[in-house]
Design a protein around this motif. Structure first.
Motif, PDB file in Angstrom:
ATOM      1  N   GLU A   1       0.821  -1.206   0.000  1.00  0.00           N
ATOM      2  CA  GLU A   1       0.000   0.000   0.000  1.00  0.00           C
ATOM      3  C   GLU A   1       0.862   1.266   0.000  1.00  0.00           C
ATOM      4  N   VAL A   2       1.960   1.234   0.727  1.00  0.00           N
ATOM      5  CA  VAL A   2       2.870   2.375   0.739  1.00  0.00           C
ATOM      6  C   VAL A   2       3.496   2.557  -0.653  1.00  0.00           C
ATOM      7  N   ASP A   3       3.896   1.461  -1.262  1.00  0.00           N
ATOM      8  CA  ASP A   3       4.490   1.529  -2.598  1.00  0.00           C
ATOM      9  C   ASP A   3       3.501   2.078  -3.616  1.00  0.00           C
ATOM     10  N   LYS A   4       2.244   1.720  -3.458  1.00  0.00           N
ATOM     11  CA  LYS A   4       1.206   2.186  -4.382  1.00  0.00           C
ATOM     12  C   LYS A   4       1.029   3.703  -4.272  1.00  0.00           C
ATOM     13  N   THR A   5       1.003   4.208  -3.034  1.00  0.00           N
ATOM     14  CA  THR A   5       0.769   5.634  -2.813  1.00  0.00           C
ATOM     15  C   THR A   5       2.007   6.472  -3.100  1.00  0.00           C
ATOM     16  N   PHE A   6       3.176   5.909  -2.821  1.00  0.00           N
ATOM     17  CA  PHE A   6       4.418   6.679  -2.933  1.00  0.00           C
ATOM     18  C   PHE A   6       5.359   6.126  -4.002  1.00  0.00           C
ATOM     19  N   SER A   7       4.792   5.569  -5.058  1.00  0.00           N
ATOM     20  CA  SER A   7       5.634   5.105  -6.167  1.00  0.00           C
ATOM     21  C   SER A   7       6.391   6.266  -6.793  1.00  0.00           C
ATOM     22  N   ASN A   8       5.786   7.458  -6.719  1.00  0.00           N
ATOM     23  CA  ASN A   8       6.449   8.687  -7.175  1.00  0.00           C
ATOM     24  C   ASN A   8       6.500   9.647  -5.996  1.00  0.00           C
ATOM     25  N   PHE A   9       7.704   9.962  -5.542  1.00  0.00           N
ATOM     26  CA  PHE A   9       7.881  10.791  -4.346  1.00  0.00           C
ATOM     27  C   PHE A   9       8.274  12.227  -4.705  1.00  0.00           C
ATOM     28  N   SER A  10       8.290  12.557  -5.998  1.00  0.00           N
ATOM     29  CA  SER A  10       8.878  13.826  -6.434  1.00  0.00           C
ATOM     30  C   SER A  10       8.139  15.050  -5.894  1.00  0.00           C
TER      31      SER A  10
ATOM     32  N   THR B   1      19.980  15.768  12.982  1.00  0.00           N
ATOM     33  CA  THR B   1      20.659  15.194  11.813  1.00  0.00           C
ATOM     34  C   THR B   1      19.776  14.310  10.940  1.00  0.00           C
ATOM     35  N   ILE B   2      18.646  13.850  11.477  1.00  0.00           N
ATOM     36  CA  ILE B   2      17.798  12.912  10.743  1.00  0.00           C
ATOM     37  C   ILE B   2      16.328  13.278  10.914  1.00  0.00           C
ATOM     38  N   ASP B   3      15.597  13.242   9.812  1.00  0.00           N
ATOM     39  CA  ASP B   3      14.132  13.339   9.852  1.00  0.00           C
ATOM     40  C   ASP B   3      13.575  11.995   9.409  1.00  0.00           C
ATOM     41  N   ILE B   4      12.692  11.417  10.214  1.00  0.00           N
ATOM     42  CA  ILE B   4      12.075  10.131   9.880  1.00  0.00           C
ATOM     43  C   ILE B   4      10.598  10.359   9.581  1.00  0.00           C
ATOM     44  N   VAL B   5      10.152   9.831   8.447  1.00  0.00           N
ATOM     45  CA  VAL B   5       8.761   9.976   8.027  1.00  0.00           C
ATOM     46  C   VAL B   5       8.157   8.586   7.863  1.00  0.00           C
ATOM     47  N   ALA B   6       7.114   8.291   8.637  1.00  0.00           N
ATOM     48  CA  ALA B   6       6.440   6.989   8.565  1.00  0.00           C
ATOM     49  C   ALA B   6       5.332   7.059   7.524  1.00  0.00           C
ATOM     50  N   LEU B   7       5.607   6.568   6.335  1.00  0.00           N
ATOM     51  CA  LEU B   7       4.712   6.753   5.197  1.00  0.00           C
ATOM     52  C   LEU B   7       3.380   6.035   5.335  1.00  0.00           C
ATOM     53  N   ASP B   8       3.318   4.997   6.157  1.00  0.00           N
ATOM     54  CA  ASP B   8       2.050   4.275   6.291  1.00  0.00           C
ATOM     55  C   ASP B   8       1.002   5.081   7.041  1.00  0.00           C
ATOM     56  N   ASN B   9       1.376   6.281   7.490  1.00  0.00           N
ATOM     57  CA  ASN B   9       0.414   7.184   8.120  1.00  0.00           C
ATOM     58  C   ASN B   9      -0.113   8.244   7.160  1.00  0.00           C
ATOM     59  N   TYR B  10       0.204   8.083   5.868  1.00  0.00           N
ATOM     60  CA  TYR B  10      -0.177   9.095   4.877  1.00  0.00           C
ATOM     61  C   TYR B  10      -0.754   8.458   3.612  1.00  0.00           C
ATOM     62  N   LEU B  11      -1.582   7.465   3.773  1.00  0.00           N
ATOM     63  CA  LEU B  11      -2.108   6.722   2.629  1.00  0.00           C
ATOM     64  C   LEU B  11      -3.453   7.250   2.136  1.00  0.00           C
ATOM     65  N   GLY B  12      -3.966   8.298   2.779  1.00  0.00           N
ATOM     66  CA  GLY B  12      -5.267   8.849   2.400  1.00  0.00           C
ATOM     67  C   GLY B  12      -6.274   8.647   3.513  1.00  0.00           C
ATOM     68  N   ALA B  13      -7.090   9.666   3.749  1.00  0.00           N
ATOM     69  CA  ALA B  13      -7.990   9.670   4.903  1.00  0.00           C
ATOM     70  C   ALA B  13      -8.921   8.468   4.968  1.00  0.00           C
ATOM     71  N   ASP B  14      -9.324   7.953   3.815  1.00  0.00           N
ATOM     72  CA  ASP B  14     -10.319   6.866   3.794  1.00  0.00           C
ATOM     73  C   ASP B  14      -9.697   5.478   3.697  1.00  0.00           C
ATOM     74  N   HIS B  15      -8.398   5.387   3.874  1.00  0.00           N
ATOM     75  CA  HIS B  15      -7.750   4.096   3.682  1.00  0.00           C
ATOM     76  C   HIS B  15      -8.225   3.073   4.707  1.00  0.00           C
ATOM     77  N   GLU B  16      -8.309   1.831   4.290  1.00  0.00           N
ATOM     78  CA  GLU B  16      -8.822   0.763   5.156  1.00  0.00           C
ATOM     79  C   GLU B  16      -7.985   0.580   6.420  1.00  0.00           C
ATOM     80  N   PHE B  17      -6.719   0.924   6.382  1.00  0.00           N
ATOM     81  CA  PHE B  17      -5.869   0.786   7.561  1.00  0.00           C
ATOM     82  C   PHE B  17      -6.321   1.691   8.717  1.00  0.00           C
ATOM     83  N   TYR B  18      -7.099   2.714   8.394  1.00  0.00           N
ATOM     84  CA  TYR B  18      -7.456   3.711   9.393  1.00  0.00           C
ATOM     85  C   TYR B  18      -8.898   3.589   9.895  1.00  0.00           C
TER      86      TYR B  18
END
Length: 320
Positions: free
Chosen positions: A86-95, A138-155
């Motif tokens: 699901e993360v790969d689907k949403t963030f296949s393009n990170f530009s 020195t580091i910023d960590i972003v947990a992408l599985d928290n940004y899959l879209g408001a209606d995502h089944e995970f939420y």
């Protein structure tokens, strides 16, 4: 007379826009190149032969109390595989997200020359939405599985007023919010006013650092919720003043008007259900904006100025 006044307002508006555009062009010239390290993708593709190399490259991502077999079992877990997909689907393009992060960093560098560009590492976190982003020196960590879209089944089990912000457009806003906490002078929140001004500083910081985002998205409102707050600003302020809330130390006020919530709690029938949450933050935001408008003070200095001084010198008047 009326036409002359309208023309004067038009000229002021044009001059203000030109000034803002000039500033934004100057900031854009800083041209920071942010590198996104997709640890989530690397971990998703790990196997026995690749694990040691990944651990050497990212030792801080692996807790030593867990064995290699633990990590290999985790990566092959069915639910984890679904998460990766699901993360790969949403963030296949990170530009687009990368460009927004670079713009945030340009603004940080402009206002805080000592700012050093951190490593940006993306992960999955089993939807640990309370820690969507983590910012260090020195580091910023972003947990992408928290940004899959408001209606995502995970939420589905997460309250809607929270999951509404779980979309990739909000990554840079959340990062800006975490940087605000780093730069705002820490104070003890003794009164309701202290709380309002503290969060008002955070929101003003976002005004400056992510001006390309809407006002509504900076505070986590829908456009309708922002409009409600603006239309009722005078009434909200009157309620706070008449009920002597500003200098109150009642900790319950934070839960009613500061914390994330589906609505604010005036305890007035018909009003509570219509109102958005965080109206204390919203009013604090307007007070800080008024202070910055009426005083020659830098962003840095404002962030370390105490709440009473900001309030007393803000000349704040709610819109009617």
């Amino acid at each position: 007379m009326k036409q002359g006044l309208l023309f004067l307002i038009f000229l002021v508006s044009v001059f203000s826009c030109q000034k803002e555009n000039k500033l934004e062009n100057e900031i854009a010239k800083i041209n920071i190149d942010a590198k996104i390290e997709r640890f989530d993708t690397l971990f998703a593709g790990v196997n026995v032969s690749k694990l040691n190399d990944l651990k050497k490259a990212y030792p801080f991502m692996f807790n030593e109390k867990f064995t290699d077999s633990f990590w290999l079992a985790k990566v092959s877990d069915t639910l984890q595989q679904q998460l990766f997909a699901e993360v790969d689907k949403t963030f296949s393009n990170f530009s687009s997200t990368e460009l927004e992060i670079e713009s945030l960093f340009n603004h940080l560098k402009y206002y805080f020359p000592e700012f050093h560009v951190p490593r940006i590492i993306t992960i999955t976190s089993d939807v640990d939405y309370r820690n969507r982003v983590i910012v260090t020196d020195t580091i910023d960590i972003v947990a992408l599985d928290n940004y899959l879209g408001a209606d995502h089944e995970f939420y589905q089990s997460i309250p809607v007023y929270l999951s509404e912000g779980f979309k990739k457009e909000n990554i840079v806003i959340d990062l800006a919010g975490e940087y605000a906490k780093k730069y705002i002078h820490p104070v003890s929140h003794r009164t309701f006013l202290d709380e309002m001004i503290y969060f008002g500083k955070q929101l003003y910081f976002k005004d400056i650092m992510v001006p390309f985002k809407t006002e509504a998205s900076r505070i986590g409102y829908t456009e309708a919720e922002l409009e409600w707050a603006q239309v009722n600003e005078s009434e909200i302020w009157r309620h706070f003043v008449e009920h002597e809330m500003l200098f109150s130390t009642d900790s319950k006020l934070s839960g009613r008007f500061i914390a994330e919530a589906p609505f604010s709690k005036f305890y007035l029938e018909g009003i509570d259900s219509e109102s958005p949450g965080q109206l204390g933050q919203y009013i604090g935001w307007q007070i800080v904006r008024a202070y910055m408008e009426h005083n020659e003070v830098s962003l840095k200095d404002m962030l370390i100025t105490n709440a009473d001084e900001i309030f007393n010198n803000s000349k704040f008047k709610p819109r009617k």
